[in-house]
Design a protein around this motif. Sequence first.
Motif, PDB file in Angstrom:
ATOM      1  N   SER A  69      42.523  32.520  13.747  1.00  0.00           N
ATOM      2  CA  SER A  69      44.024  32.370  13.801  1.00  0.00           C
ATOM      3  C   SER A  69      44.574  33.083  12.547  1.00  0.00           C
ATOM      4  CB  SER A  69      44.375  31.024  13.589  1.00  0.00           C
ATOM      5  OG  SER A  69      43.809  30.494  12.141  1.00  0.00           O
ATOM      6  N   LEU A  70      43.625  33.689  11.586  1.00  0.00           N
ATOM      7  CA  LEU A  70      44.339  34.649  10.694  1.00  0.00           C
ATOM      8  C   LEU A  70      45.151  36.125  11.669  1.00  0.00           C
ATOM      9  CD1 LEU A  70      41.289  34.986   8.125  1.00  0.00           C
ATOM     10  CD2 LEU A  70      43.666  34.130   7.590  1.00  0.00           C
ATOM     11  N   GLN A  71      44.594  36.041  12.788  1.00  0.00           N
ATOM     12  CA  GLN A  71      45.258  37.301  13.662  1.00  0.00           C
ATOM     13  C   GLN A  71      46.773  36.936  13.546  1.00  0.00           C
ATOM     14  OE1 GLN A  71      43.887  36.759  17.897  1.00  0.00           O
ATOM     15  NE2 GLN A  71      44.958  38.702  18.219  1.00  0.00           N
ATOM     16  N   TYR A  72      47.165  35.710  13.614  1.00  0.00           N
ATOM     17  CA  TYR A  72      48.948  35.510  13.782  1.00  0.00           C
ATOM     18  C   TYR A  72      49.548  35.687  12.126  1.00  0.00           C
ATOM     19  CZ  TYR A  72      46.715  33.693  18.123  1.00  0.00           C
ATOM     20  OH  TYR A  72      46.054  33.866  19.168  1.00  0.00           O
ATOM     21  N   GLN A  73      48.628  36.256  10.920  1.00  0.00           N
ATOM     22  CA  GLN A  73      49.209  36.323  10.045  1.00  0.00           C
ATOM     23  C   GLN A  73      49.255  37.800   9.518  1.00  0.00           C
ATOM     24  OE1 GLN A  73      47.630  33.888   6.714  1.00  0.00           O
ATOM     25  NE2 GLN A  73      46.986  32.266   8.263  1.00  0.00           N
ATOM     26  N   PHE A  74      48.423  38.558  10.488  1.00  0.00           N
ATOM     27  CA  PHE A  74      48.082  40.102  10.174  1.00  0.00           C
ATOM     28  C   PHE A  74      49.458  40.716  10.378  1.00  0.00           C
ATOM     29  CE2 PHE A  74      45.669  42.963   8.500  1.00  0.00           C
ATOM     30  CZ  PHE A  74      45.575  44.409   9.288  1.00  0.00           C
ATOM     31  N   ASN A  75      50.314  41.116   9.230  1.00  0.00           N
ATOM     32  CA  ASN A  75      51.508  41.876   9.379  1.00  0.00           C
ATOM     33  C   ASN A  75      51.776  42.710   8.066  1.00  0.00           C
ATOM     34  OD1 ASN A  75      53.884  42.810  10.260  1.00  0.00           O
ATOM     35  ND2 ASN A  75      55.230  40.904   9.688  1.00  0.00           N
ATOM     36  N   PRO A  76      50.757  43.666   8.156  1.00  0.00           N
ATOM     37  CA  PRO A  76      50.969  44.652   6.777  1.00  0.00           C
ATOM     38  C   PRO A  76      52.249  45.360   6.854  1.00  0.00           C
ATOM     39  CG  PRO A  76      49.536  45.630   8.590  1.00  0.00           C
ATOM     40  CD  PRO A  76      50.000  44.260   9.030  1.00  0.00           C
ATOM     41  N   ASN A  77      53.419  44.687   6.335  1.00  0.00           N
ATOM     42  CA  ASN A  77      54.591  45.253   6.503  1.00  0.00           C
ATOM     43  C   ASN A  77      54.875  46.500   5.410  1.00  0.00           C
ATOM     44  OD1 ASN A  77      54.718  43.632   4.281  1.00  0.00           O
ATOM     45  ND2 ASN A  77      56.279  42.373   5.042  1.00  0.00           N
TER      46      ASN A  77
END
Length: 436
Positions: A69-77
């Motif tokens: 579920s870490l997938q839904y936090q991966f957002n290297p802005n």
Amino acid sequence: DSITLKYGAQYIGKRQDAEMKKFRANRLGQFIHWGLYSIPGGEWNGTTYLGAAEWLANFAKIPNATWDSLQYQFNPNKFNAVQWAKMAKASGFKYVTITTKHHEGFCLWPSEFTEFDIENTPYKKDLLKEFVDAYTEAGIDVYFYYSILDWHHKDWRYDIKNQADSLAFSKYFEFAKNQLLELQQKYPEVKGFWFDGTWDASWKKNGKYSYDIQKALKEVNPNVIVNSRLRADDFGSRHFDSNGNLMGDYQSGYERYLPAKNDTLITKIDWEACMTIPVNQWGYHKDWSLSHVKSANEILELIVKTVSLGGNFLLNYGPKGDGTFRNEELEISNSIGNWMSKYADKVIYYGDYANLKPQDWGYYVKNTNSGKFYGVVFNLPLSKLLKIELPNGKKLKVVNFETEKLEYHHHDKMGYFISLPENTPNEPFIFEILME
Ligand SMILES: C[C@@H]1N[C@@H](c2cn(-c3ccccc3)nn2)[C@H](O)[C@@H]1O
């Protein structure tokens, strides 16, 4: 007499095609470990784990569903591929190897063979394409790390104990082969593949799988470069087949350690060492105070020692989940870049084994482009004399330190003693050796 192997070494000796010559001449590469593990950075539910941060799921025994579920936090802005490439170029890296998929199974590219990829994250975009384009534009060759070991995939098996295992693992093999061909097709600039996660029994029992992957990649790009760690032979022998011949295109067994300074066997094959800046962190870890962190000079010595033994050196970076690098890595990059700008053209790029007797003060490098020989000094002798021993028939002619010719005297049995100039730099420095 040798054993007949179907899945052993495909050729003997060093490849001499242009692509392999470029790989060899590059010598210095940047390793990048970036994935979902970069988000927690070695910490889970308030506990910091000492082990390698990219293995956190394993150490902390985190259930797949929770980890995934870490997938839904991966957002290297804060990810800026052009800035990464610029920093890499300034540090003197000639190639880069990035984790397309680590053991966790998360893919940094939009793969048609899984939903566990960048497309299904808040970031959405093809991050790997941004990366490949920026590094290629900067003139840095791109290589892909791919983990065969896959904690996420339902068909992965650690061992083959029955027919069901065998069937599942054959499906996993098809998945992996499809992903690798997909990577080659979507990113044709890729020069080669760095395989990892190939130590388990399931893989060692399937030498054919590792042989077929190497064959499939070479059918698409005949001069693609594949590391020895991919390979197992008919009897499960890894890196070197049961006849002792190197499989793959270069030996990739040196992970976080180097051969001995007087190891001449390693100088006969192509090889690459990969190295972490802390003792053992590949992915981003929040707390680097937990182990020794190598200084720039320690890293420079590891790089030069590797080149002096005819090897390539991959230095690892573990960017954060937001796409930025930690300060220690930025500082190391800056220091190494300064040194490389002065000396890399002489003693790193095209650097190779000089076949001179090793000495305590540092390392010898032969530049295969210019044909010149150099000494690289890391350990200044209190005697202020650098000893050089030449093979019979060779005599020392001139020793140049920058523009200055250094005095030396010859003790026939002991060799030559070079007297150092008064103001030697307080950084690793080089001198050129002319022999006759
Ligand atoms: C290049 C490095 N190889 C991976 C690795 C795996 N292992 C390992 C850990 C336990 C048993 C066998 C191998 N140690 N390091 C690291 O996670 C990193 O990717």
